[in-house]
Design a protein around this motif. Structure first.
Motif, short mmCIF file in Angstrom:
data_model
loop_
_atom_site.label_atom_id
_atom_site.label_comp_id
_atom_site.label_asym_id
_atom_site.label_seq_id
_atom_site.Cartn_x
_atom_site.Cartn_y
_atom_site.Cartn_z
N ASP A 149 -8.50 1.86 -7.34
CA ASP A 149 -8.00 0.83 -6.43
C ASP A 149 -6.59 0.42 -6.84
OD1 ASP A 149 -8.38 -0.71 -4.11
OD2 ASP A 149 -8.80 -2.49 -5.30
N TYR A 162 0.52 0.27 -1.11
CA TYR A 162 -0.69 -0.55 -1.04
C TYR A 162 -0.29 -2.02 -0.98
CZ TYR A 162 -5.62 -1.63 -2.24
OH TYR A 162 -6.92 -2.07 -2.25
N ASP A 184 -1.90 -5.32 -0.49
CA ASP A 184 -3.30 -5.69 -0.67
C ASP A 184 -3.52 -7.18 -0.40
OD1 ASP A 184 -5.95 -5.40 -1.34
OD2 ASP A 184 -5.61 -5.20 -3.49
N SER A 220 -10.49 2.88 -2.00
CA SER A 220 -10.29 1.44 -1.83
C SER A 220 -11.10 0.87 -0.67
CB SER A 220 -8.80 1.13 -1.64
OG SER A 220 -8.09 1.47 -2.81
N ASP A 244 -14.04 -1.28 -1.70
CA ASP A 244 -13.82 -2.70 -1.97
C ASP A 244 -13.69 -3.49 -0.67
OD1 ASP A 244 -13.41 -4.66 -4.16
OD2 ASP A 244 -11.53 -5.00 -3.11
#
Length: 711
Positions: free
Chosen positions: A470, A502, A504, A699, A702
């Motif tokens: 991740d 990424y 996030d 990912s 998650d």
């Protein structure tokens, strides 16, 4: 003639504009600092510079360091009086063609080491190690006592580094490389009356019961998530039940957070990886060592016979060089190694430059820049740093004042050697530039960025995410106010465990354009954020091309979200210059569009042979505010000459996919310039050599598995 008179005479004799001081390992601090009679220590040179600045403040000063080893016991400190001006800077520079090495370390004298001959210790050693392991008495070596290992830590718990012939030796562990897995979790340890308990596989732990009663046993693991690795002391080993009880709780409890919960304990998935750390019983291979802090002893099996000066202990926690409050100062051509701290630390000041320097095997960050403005790190090689390779925090977010810092043309690799869950480069603040760097062989992330208006361009990143999961080649997290960053013309390749870009947990407002990604987990990965411009990116042979999700709905990304509101409450985002530079931020709140991803634009992107070209994760109606101009999707890999080596040439007459023909490959990564005369080739960097991956983690797991209450 005393030292002051000698140096004054030297400075008077030099022509205007040529104030120079010479230093050499064979020098003498009673000398005059001339080329013929150099000083011996950097401190003597620094004092000479201060006097030169007093007598000739308008002239630049150069301290020339001759090649050889400058053995140090503490940090070389430069402060405000040691800097210069824009017209008259101060430089510490290697003599042309020579390599001065600053080594912050303690050489182990022969009197401080002997072969282990104690019967009880020999019984604990593997048969192959008996008669070959040295006992090093730290007090006899002049090294300060070690602190006891904490019950829980994420690095090496304050243990020193052991160095043999300039190579860092590994701490004894089992398994030698990689991990074994937990069989099952009996207690997660999140409840105060129930310590963490897990069942292990096999019978290896029976060998550790003596150590448990003596020095103690510590186990490291990805206990809960693949981006946090913690080492924890063991309380009890039950060889009959094959269970281990930990002496401290792990935040969130042990057991994969993606597994079900039973009676307050996550049962785990049977894949949680772990290892045992710093254990005499596992010192079974040449080159390994372990420490007993209580006894002030290190046990080491040298990889070859020990000659004078070969074995060193790095235990000093200060940086090799500390620059505090200085301005218009330059370091050039130096090599630094050793210590448990940073290689170079720069605090405050302005216009400090680190050029063409090499930093190897320091215990913390290779080069750390904290505050100030206009600092630059150019053409440096950072290898084997204990934590990040380079960090830069400059600029004021409240006023959106640029830090004007630059990290350019640096080679950062094999970082995270002690604290592995880090990124190779970290940039924070406002208005800094990260360009033409090469990052590879990182256990976790590539470039981590925070703040506003940074430019991240023409970097090359490959073979990262070798241990964690991740993560991003370029990663930022959880900040609605972090806007205006431009991530462009970067090359990310051979990183199947990494999302290339990424953003996030609601991170918003970036411009991600004209990048090329080959063989990564995903190209741009938008995790519930707003106002991203994702344009003209080219993804080839990635698991996913582009990912966008609506996690803000399930995780309640609204005014009650502490991590997203934290910076907004601190920053004056409703008044100029914020309201003028980012008007969309105020509009987002005025229209109360917080949980849904709004203002994102995907334009002109090209996906070639990606497993899932466009991954829209969530309910379709949640993407009503997504502007998406038709992307180009090519399902099959064209007949490239050799895509695995980034050779995207096509047979004559075969049309090139959009964006590919004009992509500026020659400008990605390292460049030859005044600070870098040599660019390593593909063999030296392992550019196309496969690496074993510790953990592959999608990912999406998650995104799907953690609603707000468990995040």
């Amino acid at each position: 003639m005393n030292v002051l008179r000698a140096i004054t005479a030297l400075l008077i004799a030099l022509p205007l504009g040529a104030v120079e001081v010479f230093v050499a390992p064979h020098g003498d601090d009673r000398a005059d600092g001339s080329r013929a009679r150099p000083l011996a220590s950097l401190e003597a040179a620094r004092d000479a510079v201060r006097r030169a600045r007093t007598t000739s403040p308008a002239e630049p000063v150069t301290v020339w360091l001759a090649g050889g080893t400058y053995q140090r016991s503490g940090s070389f400190v430069l402060e405000a009086p040691d800097g210069g001006t824009a017209a008259a800077p101060v430089r510490y520079q290697a003599v042309d063609g020579e390599t001065p090495r600053l080594v912050l370390s303690s050489v182990v004298p022969p009197a401080a080491m002997r072969v282990v001959d104690d019967a009880a210790l020999l019984a604990r050693l593997a048969p192959a190690a008996r008669g070959k392991v040295l006992r090093i008495d730290l007090a006899a070596a002049g090294i300060a006592p070690l602190k006891p290992l904490p019950k829980l830590f994420t690095d090496h718990g304050g243990l020193p580094q052991v160095v043999f012939n300039d190579e860092r030796l590994p701490i004894a562990r089992w398994p030698e490389d990689g991990y074994v897995t937990i069989a099952s979790v009996q207690s997660g340890g999140s409840q105060a009356d129930k310590p963490p308990v897990f069942t292990y596989r096999g019978d290896r732990a029976q060998r550790w019961t003596t150590a448990l009663a003596a020095e103690g046993v510590w186990i490291g693991a990805f206990w809960r998530v693949p981006w946090v690795r913690q080492i924890v002391r063991v309380q009890h080993i039950d060889p009959v039940r094959q269970q281990i009880t930990l002496a401290a709780p792990v935040p969130g409890g042990i057991g994969s957070k993606y597994s079900k919960e039973v009676d307050g304990t996550r049962v785990g998935d049977g894949k949680e990886p772990w290892f045992v750390f710093n254990l005499l019983e596992e010192l079974d291979t040449p080159g390994e060592w372990c420490a007993d802090p209580a006894q002030g002893v290190i046990y080491c099996w040298p990889p070859s016979p020990v000659v004078a000066g070969a074995l060193r202990i790095d235990a000093v926690t200060a940086p090799v060089i500390t620059i505090s409050g200085a301005s218009h100062l330059e370091l050039s051509g130096l090599t630094l190694t050793g210590g448990l701290g940073d290689g170079i630390r720069i605090d405050g000041g302005s216009s400090v430059s680190v050029r063409a320097c090499t930093v190897r095997a320091v215990g913390a960050v290779g080069i750390r820049v904290n505050g100030g403005s206009g600092h630059q790190v150019r053409g440096c090689d950072i290898a084997g740093s204990g934590a990040e390779g380079i960090t830069l925090n400059a600029g004021d977010r409240a006023t959106l004042t640029s830090g004007a810092g630059a990290l350019v043309n640096n080679h950062v690799h094999h970082y995270g050697a002690i604290a592995p869950m880090v990124s190779g480069i970290v940039v924070a603040g406002v208005g800094n530039r990260v360009a033409h760097n090469l990052l590879h062989d990182g256990p976790y992330g590539g470039v981590l960025y925070h703040g506003n208006d940074h430019v991240l361009e023409h970097n090359e990143i490959h073979h990262i995410g070798l241990d964690g999961g991740d993560l991003g080649a370029f990663y930022s997290n959880g900040d609605w106010a972090s806007r205006g960053n431009r991530i462009r013309f970067n090359l990310v390749h051979h990183a199947p465990n990494a999302n290339a870009f990424y953003v996030d947990d609601g991170k918003s407002g970036d411009h991600i354009h004209d990048n090329l990604v080959y063989a990564a987990a995903c190209g741009p990965f938008i995790g519930g954020g707003h106002h991203h411009q994702v344009r003209n990116n080219l993804m080839i042979a990635c698991t996913k091309g582009i990912h966008v999700d609506d996690r803000g709905v399930a995780r309640r990304y609204d005014r009650s979200s502490r991590h997203l509101m934290r910076e907004l409450e601190r920053l004056p985002t409703t008044t100029p210059p914020w309201s003028e530079r980012y008007p969309e931020l105020a509009q987002m709140f005025a229209e109360d569009r917080l949980t849904l991803p709004t203002g994102n634009e995907l334009r002109g992107n090209v996906m070639i042979a990606c497993g899932k070209p466009m991954n829209m994760s969530g309910r379709r109606e949640h993407f009503a505010h997504l502007t998406q101009v038709e992307s180009t999707i090519i399902t099959e890999l064209p007949p490239f000459t050799d895509a695995s080596r980034l050779d995207f040439r096509l047979p004559a007459g075969t049309p090139a996919p959009p964006l590919l023909a004009a992509w500026p490959f020659a400008r990605a990564g390292l460049q030859r310039d005044a600070d870098r005369s040599h660019v390593p080739d593909d063999v030296a960097t392992g550019r196309f050599t496969a690496r074993p991956l510790r953990r592959l983690f999608d990912s999406q797991t998650d995104v799907d598995g953690t609603p707000a209450k468990t995040r």
